[in-house]
Design an enzyme around this catalytic site. Structure first.
Site, PDB file in Angstrom:
ATOM      1  N   ASP A 331      38.900  57.516 -48.369  1.00 62.62           N
ATOM      2  CA  ASP A 331      37.611  57.447 -47.687  1.00 62.62           C
ATOM      3  C   ASP A 331      36.907  56.153 -48.086  1.00 62.62           C
ATOM      4  O   ASP A 331      37.307  55.479 -49.043  1.00 62.62           O
ATOM      5  CB  ASP A 331      36.776  58.669 -48.087  1.00 62.62           C
ATOM      6  CG  ASP A 331      35.383  58.647 -47.494  1.00 62.62           C
ATOM      7  OD1 ASP A 331      35.259  58.395 -46.287  1.00 62.62           O
ATOM      8  OD2 ASP A 331      34.415  58.854 -48.249  1.00 62.62           O
ATOM      9  N   ASP A 528      34.861  61.925 -51.269  1.00 64.87           N
ATOM     10  CA  ASP A 528      33.747  62.382 -52.092  1.00 64.87           C
ATOM     11  C   ASP A 528      32.759  63.271 -51.354  1.00 64.87           C
ATOM     12  O   ASP A 528      31.967  63.969 -51.975  1.00 64.87           O
ATOM     13  CB  ASP A 528      32.989  61.176 -52.675  1.00 64.87           C
ATOM     14  CG  ASP A 528      32.115  60.503 -51.638  1.00 64.87           C
ATOM     15  OD1 ASP A 528      32.600  60.280 -50.509  1.00 64.87           O
ATOM     16  OD2 ASP A 528      30.951  60.210 -51.951  1.00 64.87           O
ATOM     17  N   ASP A 532      34.816  65.248 -46.320  1.00 65.76           N
ATOM     18  CA  ASP A 532      36.176  64.951 -46.786  1.00 65.76           C
ATOM     19  C   ASP A 532      36.915  66.197 -47.254  1.00 65.76           C
ATOM     20  O   ASP A 532      38.141  66.169 -47.414  1.00 65.76           O
ATOM     21  CB  ASP A 532      36.140  63.953 -47.952  1.00 65.76           C
ATOM     22  CG  ASP A 532      35.589  62.605 -47.535  1.00 65.76           C
ATOM     23  OD1 ASP A 532      35.932  62.146 -46.435  1.00 65.76           O
ATOM     24  OD2 ASP A 532      34.810  62.016 -48.307  1.00 65.76           O
TER      25      ASP A 532
END
Length: 636
Positions: A331, A528, A532
């Site tokens: 990410d 995080d 996600d």
């Protein structure tokens, strides 16, 4: 957070202990006693012989064996009820056979060495878990509650709806509630991945797990502490301690083959020679097999070593998978980037030099607790600018402030705030031309616009080094998966060695990226935010940025970074590979030596007592070798 999730995340009362922990403590209490009993029995038996009471020696040795054998039988029954068949059965057979064939000395030696081996394993696990237990100290356990006109510090488990709490600057909000008094400036990156703080006014909802980035405020509790996002960290610790590794299950499969080999050799020696003592010698040489000792010690040691570096690995399965990662999906916000504001552009608009207007702005911001103020102060200090003392400061929390610095009237804040403070500023005050996600801070000096400060979320300084390091470790494909705009993602990741950049992703599309990448090998996903969490759960190995990340992502992940640094990932991979290598070394060496000893015993070269001593020496050696996983080679 829905009700089901909140109930699953309940914060346990501190005095209570989970049943697994209670069993662990009971074993820690019993195992030393089971070592002492056969040790004393062995010494008393030899003492009786020396004193001329040799007829009592056998009874003493046999009696000292019974407690160990009884405890072992209880463990075997419990294991069989769970469907586990292991080599503890060989230990029980050898002790039982020694007593039946009137070899009490061999029986008590096996009992002592078995109990000693179990105690050594217990000691190794306690040593390996020390860092894991220390991680609990990072979790807040109390809050400041108003009661009868005073503040009292109370445990989270006693906080109830309608209680009023004081949330100080830097505190993590422990429970869900609403702003009761004051203005809350909150860092919500742990829940949403949003890098910039948000402002909450009276009666606005505040979720647990966010950080107070501004001045202190009062929170009216709406939910009990059982719904705190921090309860998830307790479950992570418990899962890491209780998880059974795939390597341990592999050891169980080895154990079945080894058990069959032991029975064949023991039975064959008995049938071939007609001497049951040879069968007994074979059994004691195989008691207990290093398989049931070395693998758990190496796995727990590896988990502990990673925890010491700030990486929480949820037990053996995650450690095994961590050593086999081939593909990384990562990410952006809060992962590749810091997830917090920093100065990205300094744009002077008047004849005031850039360094000068930054100095004046940062000097005034010293009087504010706002997260943006901290970013500006840190930037000025990093540039070596001398900060001046502000006076006559007036602040509207979350909007801006005005004061006197070095004889100048300085205004710092959002564009609308500065326009209200100094009407007629003219052109140049337009913050809409900057990238989405940036925050524009205007600075006016003596009634004139001095410039704009643009704050944004920056790429982590270690990002490129980590990506290159992962490639050296054999991660051959690395792609970005983010919900941000494509142009932002491309700009932020420019210069990084990535194999693909996927932007504008919804959570379900992130899952699709993870699933598609599995055709290239075992996939590790790092993220995080709450968005996600589904992708983390879908990956072969999910890694969450737990220091600031959302509780949902931490719960869905297999590995949690408890320090806000990506460079801990290569460290954890190296620790996992080292632990797996050590475990396999111990297993192969232990099996090989045990088989050689069993063959020697079958041909009559070892007595039962000699076989027991030799086998337990092998066990001690492989346990000590497995403990090497706690240290291992230096990792980068």
């Amino acid at each position: 957070m829905n009700k089901t999730k909140a109930q699953a995340s309940s914060w346990p009362n501190l005095p209570s202990m989970p049943s697994a922990e209670g069993v662990w403590k009971l074993h820690c209490f019993i195992r030393p006693i089971l070592v002492v009993i056969p040790l004393l029995g062995l010494l008393l038996g030899f003492g009786a012989r020396l004193a001329g009471y040799g007829q009592w020696a056998g009874l003493i040795w046999a009696g000292s064996t019974v407690p160990v054998l009884s405890a072992l039988l209880v463990e075997i029954v419990a294991s069989l009820r769970r469907g586990d068949v292991g080599l503890d059965i060989v230990a029980a057979l050898s002790m039982t056979a020694a007593l039946v064939f009137e070899e009490p000395l061999a029986a008590v030696v096996v009992a002592l060495m078995y109990a000693g081996g179990q105690y050594l394993e217990s000691f190794a696990e306690r040593r390996a878990k020390r860092e894991m237990t220390a991680l609990l100290e990072r979790v807040p356990r109390t809050a400041l509650r108003y009661r009868d006109g005073q503040l009292e510090e109370v445990g989270l488990d006693v906080i109830a709806p309608q209680d009023r709490l004081l949330i100080r600057q830097g505190d993590v909000v422990p429970v869900d509630g609403i702003v009761d008094k004051g203005v809350a400036v909150l860092d919500q990156s742990a829940l949403t991945g949003e890098s910039l703080p948000v402002q909450k006014g009276a009666d606005d909802a505040v979720m647990s797990g966010v950080t107070n980035a501004g001045a202190a405020f009062d929170l009216r509790v709406t939910h009990r502490a059982a719904e705190s996002t921090y309860a998830g960290i307790i479950r992570l610790i418990e899962a890491a301690q209780a998880s059974k590794a795939p390597m341990t299950r592999l050891a169980d499969r080895f154990a079945m083959a080894f058990l069959a080999l032991t029975v064949v050799l023991a039975g064959g020696a008995w049938l071939w020679t007609g001497d049951p003592i040879r069968a007994l010698a074979v059994l004691v040489v195989a008691t207990p097999c290093p398989l049931i000792l070395a693998v758990p010690v190496a796995i727990v040691s590896g988990v502990s070593r990673a925890a010491k570096a700030g990486v929480l690995v949820k037990g053996g399965r995650a450690l095994e998978m961590l050593s086999r990662v081939q593909v990384l999906v990562i990410d952006k916000t809060g992962t590749l980037t810091h997830g917090e504001a920093s100065l990205s552009e300094l744009k002077p608009l008047d004849d005031v030099p850039a360094e000068r207007f930054l100095q004046l702005a940062a000097s005034l911001e010293q009087a504010s607790k706002h997260v943006m103020a901290r970013a500006l102060v840190q930037e000025a200090q990093a540039r070596g600018l001398a900060l001046l003392l502000p006076s006559d400061v007036a602040e509207i929390p979350g909007e801006g402030l005005r004061g006197i610095v070095d004889g100048h009237d300085v205004v710092v804040g959002g564009v609308r705030y500065v326009r209200r403070q100094i009407p007629g500023l003219g052109t140049g005050l337009d913050g809409s031309r900057y990238p989405v996600g940036s925050v524009v801070v205007a600075v006016a000096i003596d009634g004139r616009l001095a410039g704009l400060l643009v704050l944004a979320d920056r790429l982590r300084s270690e990002a490129a080094h980590v990506i290159d390091g992962l490639r050296r470790l054999g991660v051959n494909r690395i792609v970005l998966a983010t919900g941000d705009r494509s142009d932002v993602a491309e700009t932020v990741t420019a210069g990084l060695s990535l194999d693909g950049v996927h932007a504008d992703l919804t959570p379900d599309r992130k899952i699709g990226i993870v699933q598609d990448e599995k055709r290239h090998g075992f996939v590790m996903m790092i993220g995080d935010g709450v968005n996600d969490a589904p992708a983390l759960a879908a990956a072969d190995l999910g890694v969450a940025m737990g220091a600031k990340g959302a509780a949902a992502s931490a719960e869905a992940a297999d590995v949690v970074l408890l320090v806000d640094r990506l460079d801990k990932i290569p460290v954890a991979i190296q620790a996992a590979r080292w632990s797996r290598r050590i475990a396999l070394q111990s297993v192969y060496a232990g099996i090989g030596l045990s088989v050689l000893g069993m063959i020697a015993a079958a041909f009559g070269y070892l007595t039962p007592v000699q076989g027991a001593l030799i086998q337990e020496a092998i066990d001690v050696a492989v346990i000590l070798n497995a403990l090497r996983a706690l240290w291992g080679p230096e990792t980068a």
